[in-house]
Enzyme design. Structure first.
Site, PDB file in Angstrom:
ATOM      1  CB  CYS A   1      -1.060  -0.031   1.240  1.00  0.00           C
ATOM      2  SG  CYS A   1      -2.247   1.016   1.009  1.00  0.00           S
TER       3      CYS A   1
ATOM      4  CG  ASP B   1      -4.284  -0.711   9.758  1.00  0.00           C
ATOM      5  OD1 ASP B   1      -3.290  -0.603  10.386  1.00  0.00           O
ATOM      6  OD2 ASP B   1      -4.573  -0.002   8.601  1.00  0.00           O
TER       7      ASP B   1
END
Ligand SMILES: O=C(O)c1ccccc1NCC(=O)[C@H](O)[C@H](O)COP(=O)(O)O
Length: 201
Positions: free
Chosen positions: A7, A128
């Site tokens: 990412c 996360d």
């Protein structure tokens, strides 16, 4: 098969790295100026057009105007959407109607944070510690997790194998741990991908 998303790609050099290393997904932080990784929506196609079409481009958004997401999906600038803010189930369904799979990110601070993730209408959930924070969260909170999930937060070549062996995520998502001095690092990306592929043997 454990999949891997790298990412926070933002430079043409990052695209060249992705095309050489072949993660399963490539993530782009879109229209979020608080992040040094942010890419302007109007400029995103200059990156994703050059990405190997076999690697789906995931647009990562924080409480974005749905019209911006819709335009990027309908023009095939991105093939998947990740919602990383306070998006409601209704917003998730709206974005799904644009025709791309939706990943919803959840910040996990306590066991109470798991139920909304389990109940989410998203196509996939991502657990996360924050937003590209480079921090891990307390993995022991996931003992009772009974929905497949993407693991994110502070993963790097040093803790990735342990994370996979302990938590058996469906996929992993890595940003800070694949950088050196805030620049994507091809060696670290190669290491992370190799570790993922080794763990699934
Ligand atoms: O990376 C960012 O700057 C970011 C900003 C705003 C929303 C989400 C962001 N990142 C999302 C990701 O998918 C990251 O890969 C994930 O949070 C893990 O990051 P890290 O802990 O740095 O590996």
């Amino acid at each position: 098969m454990i999949r891997i998303k790298i990412c926070g790609l933002r430079r043409l050099e990052d695209i060249a790295i992705a095309n050489r290393c072949h993660p399963n997904y490539a993530g782009f932080i879109v229209d979020f100026p608080k992040s040094f990784r942010s890419v302007e929506p109007a400029a995103l196609h200059t990156l994703t057009d050059r990405l190997d079409p076999a690697i789906p481009a995931v647009g990562v958004f924080v409480d974005e105007d749905p019209a911006v997401i819709e335009q990027l999906v309908r023009t095939n600038t991105i093939q998947m959407v990740q919602l990383h803010g306070h998006e409601t189930p209704a917003m998730i369904r709206t974005v799904q109607s644009f025709g791309a799979p939706v990943i919803k990110a959840f910040v996990i601070r306590s066991e109470a944070d798991l139920q909304p993730a389990i109940d989410s209408p998203a196509d996939a959930i991502l657990l996360d510690a924050g937003q590209g924070s480079g921090r891990t969260f307390d993995w022991s909170l996931l003992k009772q997790m009974d929905r497949p999930f993407i693991l994110a937060g502070g993963l790097n070549p040093d803790n990735l194998s342990e994370a996979i062996q302990t938590l058996r995520p469906a996929a992993v998502d890595i940003s800070s741990g694949a950088e050196t001095n805030q620049i994507k690092d091809e060696q670290k990306i190669k290491q992370c991908i190799a570790l993922c592929r080794k763990e699934q043997l």
